[in-house]
Design an enzyme around this catalytic site. Structure first.
Site, PDB file in Angstrom:
ATOM      1  N   HIS A 176       1.213  -1.433  -0.066  1.00 38.58           N
ATOM      2  CA  HIS A 176      -0.381  -0.511  -0.001  1.00 38.58           C
ATOM      3  C   HIS A 176       1.302   1.098  -0.079  1.00 38.58           C
ATOM      4  O   HIS A 176       0.304   2.365  -0.704  1.00 38.58           O
ATOM      5  CB  HIS A 176      -0.876   0.116   1.601  1.00 38.58           C
ATOM      6  CG  HIS A 176      -1.569  -0.911   0.965  1.00 38.58           C
ATOM      7  ND1 HIS A 176      -3.241  -0.656   0.842  1.00 38.58           N
ATOM      8  CD2 HIS A 176      -2.139  -2.598   0.750  1.00 38.58           C
ATOM      9  CE1 HIS A 176      -4.169  -1.903   0.342  1.00 38.58           C
ATOM     10  NE2 HIS A 176      -2.932  -2.548   0.490  1.00 38.58           N
ATOM     11  N   ASP A 390       2.891   8.971  -0.423  1.00 33.56           N
ATOM     12  CA  ASP A 390       2.106   9.159  -0.359  1.00 33.56           C
ATOM     13  C   ASP A 390       1.400   7.544  -1.260  1.00 33.56           C
ATOM     14  O   ASP A 390       1.889   8.307  -2.177  1.00 33.56           O
ATOM     15  CB  ASP A 390       1.094   9.643   0.071  1.00 33.56           C
ATOM     16  CG  ASP A 390      -0.040   9.018   0.434  1.00 33.56           C
ATOM     17  OD1 ASP A 390      -0.369   7.992   0.829  1.00 33.56           O
ATOM     18  OD2 ASP A 390      -0.647  10.401   0.817  1.00 33.56           O
TER      19      ASP A 390
HETATM   20  C1  G6P Z   1      -1.148   3.384   6.214  1.00 27.10           C
HETATM   21  C2  G6P Z   1      -0.516   2.002   6.050  1.00 27.10           C
HETATM   22  C3  G6P Z   1      -1.803   0.494   6.140  1.00 27.10           C
HETATM   23  C4  G6P Z   1      -2.114   1.293   8.091  1.00 27.10           C
HETATM   24  C5  G6P Z   1      -2.465   2.535   8.440  1.00 27.10           C
HETATM   25  C6  G6P Z   1      -2.357   2.553   9.461  1.00 27.10           C
HETATM   26  O1  G6P Z   1      -1.946   3.309   5.833  1.00 27.10           O
HETATM   27  O2  G6P Z   1      -0.875   1.796   4.263  1.00 27.10           O
HETATM   28  O3  G6P Z   1      -0.592  -0.230   7.067  1.00 27.10           O
HETATM   29  O4  G6P Z   1      -2.397   0.419   8.881  1.00 27.10           O
HETATM   30  O5  G6P Z   1      -1.448   3.419   7.728  1.00 27.10           O
HETATM   31  O6  G6P Z   1      -1.673   2.621  10.202  1.00 27.10           O
HETATM   32  P1  G6P Z   1      -1.552   1.928  11.627  1.00 27.10           P
HETATM   33  O7  G6P Z   1       0.423   1.650  11.571  1.00 27.10           O
HETATM   34  O8  G6P Z   1      -2.364   2.763  12.484  1.00 27.10           O
HETATM   35  O9  G6P Z   1      -1.577   0.052  11.224  1.00 27.10           O
END
Ligand code: G6P
Length: 483
Positions: A176, A390
């Site tokens: 992602h 991003d």
């Molecule tokens: C980004 C990453 C995700 C992640 C999200 C929230 O979008 O690509 O994998 O889940 O951020 O971050 P966190 O560390 O809270 O999961």
């Protein structure tokens, strides 16, 4: 949402038998416990969850992931039409695997070293261990010949581990976040191991073609595999080709229909009007919505806005910047420092320019439910997405989807994946503060006919290419992969 007690009642050990399994660091729910000890489930924050939840609800599959609370092991349970399989993480796992290797090594490395990545062998060891835990939990629920879709940078070793134990599976991986250029990836002490981990998948998906190209170049250089177009000839330990994997760009999107529907909801529209009036009815509402992360360019945006006030191009009362910064990774050093800096800057600007009736920057360190977010998008005239790097940026797409009225202007960083599709935004290099200021003023002054023309073109893009299409095209491509 079921309570933890409900979950405990419906508990039974995973039995296998699921033929579509998503594996992600997070489950699509977080377990939260209030001060009185009552537990409940909340939808998790983040683009990944937003993107996959509707797909999973239809597919009746299983989702393997962490439930968000350290030092707690939960049994699998059913929720929202899917089997949820929690993978427990201890407080130390969270520190070494999640805050450490995932978010203080890989995250900064893959986002072009905006802050310096740290390399620690103890973090790497724990990353391997936790990836193995996820792979084992997945192997236990996946039916023979099942399709498994592994998500994101936290789990790059899972495809190889799964293939070793379950060669019958069809394995996809989607990254992602950006995949960095070879010259940056080169720094990672375990670069070959990560590439081998990913190449356990039949199909490795990326947001942008440039990410896929970076990956292919690294594979060629560090593994010496033959790469033809998007095809990689994976070799065994003796250098013999054993199978083909592919690397492709599959830009993720949003549930456009859900956002559009919310944007038409009279209550949401009334809330949008209420937000504007609560802000003192300024002529222009500028909006930023991000996780509080150093990749998002929040400081650059606030700096540009502050300078426009200082220059007299914008005035408090006439323009307000609403900055939603949702709390994220709050124990990681660079996030703590960023929060302090953003809050200091906002305080300084507001101290300088606020009046009794109006504020320059309305800063909100919260996350909000999607209804409130859509009301905010509708209330805004100009959306500022100024990420320094991003993978995609779903907020930009949500803003477009919300504006079925064709109102509003998007200022968008060329360093966000979304810039590949949203060519009719005002594209900026956020490091260039003068250009950013120019784009903000162009957005504020843009005639309605011109902003509507741009918005219409971008809406067509977003409506045609929604998250359903993303998952469908990825999975069709995966199914078409020859083992
Ligand atoms: C980004 C990453 C995700 C992640 C999200 C929230 O979008 O690509 O994998 O889940 O951020 O971050 P966190 O560390 O809270 O999961």
């Amino acid at each position: 949402m079921p309570t933890a007690q409900d979950a405990a009642r419906s508990t039974s050990a995973p039995t296998g038998g699921y033929d579509f399994v998503v594996v992600a660091n997070r489950l699509p729910v977080d377990r939260v416990t209030d001060a009185d000890g009552n537990a409940s489930w909340n939808r998790s924050p983040g683009g990944l969850v937003t993107a996959l939840a509707p797909v999973m609800a239809r597919a009746e599959g299983a989702w393997v992931g962490w439930h968000g609370a350290p030092d707690e092991s939960l049994e699998a349970f059913d929720d929202g039409g899917m089997r949820l399989v929690p993978v427990g993480l201890s407080a130390e796992d969270v520190e070494l695997y999640y805050e450490g290797f995932s978010n203080s090594t890989l995250w900064p490395l893959y986002h072009d070293v905006i802050v310096a990545p740290e390399f620690h062998r103890t973090w790497w060891d724990r990353y391997q261990e936790i990836n193995r835990r996820f792979a084992e939990a997945t192997a236990a629920v996946a039916d023979h010949g099942a399709t498994v879709w592994v998500q994101d940078y936290q789990l790059q070793l899972v495809p190889q581990m799964l293939r070793a134990s379950r060669p019958d599976l069809k394995i996809g991986f989607f990254n992602h976040i950006p995949f960095p250029p070879l010259e940056i990836f080169a720094q990672l002490p375990w670069r070959r191991r990560v590439l081998l981990g990913l190449l356990g998948a039949d199909l490795v998906g990326f947001q942008r073609q440039s990410d896929a190209n970076n990956f292919l170049r690294c594979v060629r250089r560090y593994l010496g595999y033959t790469v033809k177009a998007q095809h990689i000839h994976v070799q065994d330990d003796d250098g013999q080709p054993i199978r083909t994997a592919r690397a492709e760009a599959h830009p993720i999107s949003i549930d456009s229909a859900q956002i559009t529907e919310l944007a038409r909801d009279p209550e949401v529209r009334a809330r949008a009007a209420e937000i504007r009036s609560e802000l003192g009815d300024p002529e222009t509402v500028l909006l930023g919505v991000d996780r509080l992360d150093y990749t998002k360019g929040i400081r650059h945006r606030i700096k540009a806005f502050g300078e426009l006030l200082a220059d007299g191009d914008l005035h408090v009362g006439q323009a307000t910047l609403v900055q939603v910064a949702s709390p994220s990774r709050e124990r990681v050093e660079h996030y703590i420092a960023l929060r302090e800096e953003v809050e200091r800057t906002v305080g300084a600007i507001n101290g300088e320019y606020d009046t009794m009736s109006h504020t320059a920057v309305r800063y909100l360190h919260h996350s909000y439910p999607i209804r409130e977010m859509v009301a905010l998008y509708l209330a805004a005239d100009v959306m500022l997405v100024t990420a320094l790097r991003d993978g995609m940026n779903l907020v930009a797409k949500e803003f477009i989807a919300a504006h079925a009225d064709n109102r509003g202007v998007l200022v968008l960083s060329e360093f966000a994946g979304a810039a590949d599709q949203l060519r009719h935004a005002l594209l900026v290099n956020p490091h260039d503060i003068d250009q950013l200021k120019g784009a903000i003023m162009e957005a504020v002054r843009m005639p309605g006919t011109e902003s509507a023309r741009r918005m219409r073109i971008m809406r067509r893009q977003i409506v045609a290419n929604d998250v359903n299409r993303w998952s469908r095209t990825f999975l069709e491509s995966l199914e078409g992969t020859k083992a």
